[in-house]
Write a protein that holds these residues in place. Structure first.
Motif, PDB file in Angstrom:
ATOM      1  N   LEU A   1      -6.831   0.994   1.090  1.00 25.81           N
ATOM      2  CA  LEU A   1      -5.408   1.114   0.771  1.00 25.81           C
ATOM      3  C   LEU A   1      -4.903   2.524   1.045  1.00 25.81           C
ATOM      4  O   LEU A   1      -3.737   2.723   1.426  1.00 25.81           O
ATOM      5  CB  LEU A   1      -5.155   0.744  -0.687  1.00 25.81           C
ATOM      6  N   ILE A   2      -5.760   3.519   0.898  1.00 26.25           N
ATOM      7  CA  ILE A   2      -5.374   4.905   1.178  1.00 26.25           C
ATOM      8  C   ILE A   2      -4.969   5.082   2.638  1.00 26.25           C
ATOM      9  O   ILE A   2      -4.146   5.940   2.959  1.00 26.25           O
ATOM     10  CB  ILE A   2      -6.526   5.860   0.787  1.00 26.25           C
ATOM     11  N   GLN A   3      -5.499   4.243   3.535  1.00 30.41           N
ATOM     12  CA  GLN A   3      -5.152   4.375   4.953  1.00 30.41           C
ATOM     13  C   GLN A   3      -3.668   4.122   5.216  1.00 30.41           C
ATOM     14  O   GLN A   3      -3.129   4.592   6.220  1.00 30.41           O
ATOM     15  CB  GLN A   3      -5.996   3.409   5.799  1.00 30.41           C
ATOM     16  N   ASP A   4      -3.030   3.388   4.329  1.00 32.40           N
ATOM     17  CA  ASP A   4      -1.576   3.171   4.456  1.00 32.40           C
ATOM     18  C   ASP A   4      -1.002   3.078   3.051  1.00 32.40           C
ATOM     19  O   ASP A   4      -0.447   2.067   2.646  1.00 32.40           O
ATOM     20  CB  ASP A   4      -1.304   1.896   5.257  1.00 32.40           C
ATOM     21  N   VAL A   5      -1.169   4.162   2.299  1.00 28.63           N
ATOM     22  CA  VAL A   5      -0.941   4.131   0.858  1.00 28.63           C
ATOM     23  C   VAL A   5       0.518   3.915   0.486  1.00 28.63           C
ATOM     24  O   VAL A   5       0.832   3.511  -0.634  1.00 28.63           O
ATOM     25  CB  VAL A   5      -1.488   5.429   0.208  1.00 28.63           C
ATOM     26  N   THR A   6       1.438   4.163   1.405  1.00 29.57           N
ATOM     27  CA  THR A   6       2.854   3.923   1.115  1.00 29.57           C
ATOM     28  C   THR A   6       3.257   2.480   1.397  1.00 29.57           C
ATOM     29  O   THR A   6       4.411   2.106   1.215  1.00 29.57           O
ATOM     30  CB  THR A   6       3.749   4.857   1.957  1.00 29.57           C
ATOM     31  N   LEU A   7       2.296   1.677   1.828  1.00 28.29           N
ATOM     32  CA  LEU A   7       2.583   0.286   2.182  1.00 28.29           C
ATOM     33  C   LEU A   7       3.067  -0.506   0.973  1.00 28.29           C
ATOM     34  O   LEU A   7       2.534  -0.405  -0.121  1.00 28.29           O
ATOM     35  CB  LEU A   7       1.304  -0.370   2.733  1.00 28.29           C
TER      36      LEU A   7
END
Length: 625
Positions: free
Chosen positions: A173-179
């Motif tokens: 989730l950190i790879q696209d944490v603003t998702l």
């Protein structure tokens, strides 16, 4: 008169012609632009970042890990690779996501202090970040992006790439944490199909059903069994769960991305060998074989098999020639040691702790014993509603608060494993308290190197957080003191493959841990192959996880905009058409000695302004120093 009218007629015809030309040119230009865009899109390359969590480069070979070995042999092998310190998963996940050092991302370790109690972490102020619900809450506390930087996947989404992240919960989730749910990045992790998971679109649900794949990620099962001081941990790798992620990747996501006919960027985060190395039961309470037994060998083979399946799918789909694969490990690994001759905590008796071994939260227990009486500080557990802790009754915690009133902590200890973070929330007498803490820690044989916040001044025996790129534009609270624990070689002949380290953890001696400044932990597996990477190239220059997204962004022409200044570099030397040579320098930094003669020594390399941290600690107490 006639001539005059002819001139006007000619002028009128010219004007009409110009207007006609102007009205048709945009359409023609638009069509040409579309054709050019289509042409560029067809020639556009893709990227997969394959993270083999905790994989040590010394154990990559043609027999056990043939796919990983082939990536290095046929593509690029990085012989001078680095994890960021502290060498923890979410910390390095933030670097792999954004291309920034931890002083910018604020993800200082797996467990950090935040601004307000986190409900999904039992209202703790020091939550463990490998949890989607926790990440979402922490994100909201810090402007909807606790990393304070744009991630590669977010930038790729904006550039009309298809994007996905699969595997271990937390770093995925950190790879696209603003998702937010409903956006286009596909997320599959431990929480898929559960309340904490990112909701799957109807399109993905339909594809899963058509391929007879579950809508819910399988549990780890036996692989998740840690054991205890009398019962060994797991003897199996994380086979079933990782097979699910590999199947989702090869049967659903990659075919879908090909069907879309546009480029993609994917992060695949393999929990093995990390999860198995942590929990293995091959060496209960023994340092040998430690993390080098048969169970962890199976875990390495498991990760290699998953990568092999992905590469085969790329070939079958006709995507191999246009897809770059960058393999990295977030950190190295070491065997846990729980032995100390100086610790008060190790002299007490606890349930499920062998007599004489260090218990969890030994740092906090020792500080409370040494400082608590004079400063009138007691121990509390922030993960259990600030319940009081009495070590003399066999009590301990994971994280700890030292305070007169737990709602107003004087000292917070975030226990992480091979290193711990200390926060001093009360700004009154901060410098004086920091000096007392350092003096106490300098007495302990399990400490090897101390780093302090610049605001606390120069304390003999310590280096600054700034010296290791932990002081930057981070939004999260900055640690006051970072403790590196002692590490050593267990004698197998390859120190970086057989390191051991003191660990503040609930796991047992003989199981696996990371997080220290040992070269066994900073030395991670890295390799790359694909159309944008040179073939058969051995890179001797220093590289790190912070370089990965910046290099991929350069190769794919993605605009990754930095906010902070602590960034990795583009690895130009490994890209096709770029010069092979890189100028690097080696340095050594040391602190002023403390009264007992101990000093923190740091060895690092540079390429331009980018630093690569090799090893640090007290001489004689850190492997590789």
């Amino acid at each position: 008169m006639f001539a005059y009218n002819r001139r006007w007629l000619y002028l009128t015809i010219c004007i009409i012609a110009i207007i006609a030309a102007c009205t048709t040119l945009p359409g023609k230009n638009t069509q040409q632009a579309k054709q050019q865009s289509t042409k560029t899109e067809k020639n556009q390359h893709n990227a997969i970042i394959f993270v083999a969590d905790g994989l040590r480069p010394d154990w990559v070979n043609s027999n056990d890990t043939p796919t990983l070995n082939e990536v290095r042999e046929k593509g690029v092998t990085f012989l001078n690779s680095h994890s960021l310190f502290p060498t923890f998963t979410t910390a390095n996940a933030s670097a792999i996501a954004t291309g920034h050092f931890l002083g910018d991302t604020g993800d200082f370790s797996n467990t950090i202090q935040v601004n307000a109690p986190v409900k999904s972490a039992k209202n703790s102020l020091v939550p463990y970040l490998e949890n989607n619900a926790v990440l979402r809450e922490v994100n909201k506390q810090f402007g909807a992006n606790f990393l304070n930087e744009q991630s590669l996947l977010a930038a790729a989404r904006k550039a009309n790439f298809s994007t996905a992240a699969l595997g271990k919960s937390g770093p995925v989730l950190i790879q696209d944490v603003t998702l937010q749910n409903g956006e286009s990045t596909l997320i599959f992790d431990d929480y898929t199909g559960k309340n904490e998971g990112v909701i799957l679109t109807p399109e993905i649900t339909d594809l899963l059903n058509k391929n007879s794949l579950p809508l819910k990620t399988p549990e780890r099962g036996e692989n998740n069994q840690k054991g205890d001081s009398k019962k060994p941990g797991t003897k199996v790798a994380n086979i079933a769960q990782q097979q699910y992620f590999a199947d989702v990747t090869t049967k659903v996501i990659l075919p879908l991305f090909k069907q879309r006919q546009k480029p993609f960027v994917m992060v695949y985060w393999s929990r093995d060998p990390d999860g198995t190395q942590h929990n293995h039961g091959d060496s209960l309470n023994q340092l040998v074989p430690g993390i080098n037994g048969e169970t962890t060998k199976t875990a390495r083979q498991n990760a290699d098999k998953n990568l092999g399946q992905i590469i085969t799918a790329l070939k079958d789909l006709g995507l191999e020639e246009t897809t770059n694969i960058f393999v990295t490990a977030d950190h190295g690994f070491s065997t846990i040691s729980k032995e100390s001759k100086t610790s008060y905590a190790a002299t007490l008796k606890y349930p499920d702790v062998p007599q004489g071994f260090l218990p969890p939260s030994f740092v906090a227990i020792d500080l409370a014993k040494d400082l608590g009486k004079d400063l009138k500080l007691s121990l509390f557990d922030p993960d259990k509603n600030n319940a009081p802790i009495n070590p003399e009754k066999g009590e301990f915690s994971r994280n700890s608060i030292l305070a007169k009133n737990p709602k107003q902590p004087d000292i917070t200890v975030a226990a992480n494993g091979g290193s711990d973070l200390i926060y001093l929330p009360n700004k009154a007498n901060q410098k004086d308290l920091a000096q007392k803490i350092v003096n106490s820690l300098l007495k302990q044989d399990y400490v090897s190197g101390l780093f302090v916040n610049n605001n606390l001044g120069k304390i003999p025996g310590t280096l600054s957080l700034e010296s290791i790129a932990l002081q930057g534009s981070a939004r999260t609270p900055k640690p006051s003191i970072l403790i590196n624990f002692r590490s050593f070689d267990t004698g197998c002949g390859t120190p970086t493959a057989c390191g051991a380290e003191i660990s503040d953890t609930f796991l047992q001696q003989g199981q696996g841990m990371h997080g220290s400044f040992s070269r066994a932990d900073t030395y991670n597996m890295m390799g790359a192959i694909g159309p944008d990477f040179k073939k058969g190239y051995k890179d001797l220059a220093p590289v790190s996880n912070a370089d990965v997204p910046r290099t991929i962004a350069k190769a794919l022409n993605i605009n990754l905009r930095p906010l902070g200044k602590l960034t990795g570099r583009v690895l130009n030397e490994v890209l096709v058409g770029q010069p092979d040579t890189v100028k690097s320098k080696s340095f050594e930094m040391e602190s002023k000695p403390a009264n007992n003669g101990l000093k923190t020594v740091l060895k690092y390399q540079t390429v331009g302004k980018t630093r690569y941290f090799d090893v640090a600690g007290f001489p004689g107490r850190t492997l590789g120093l």
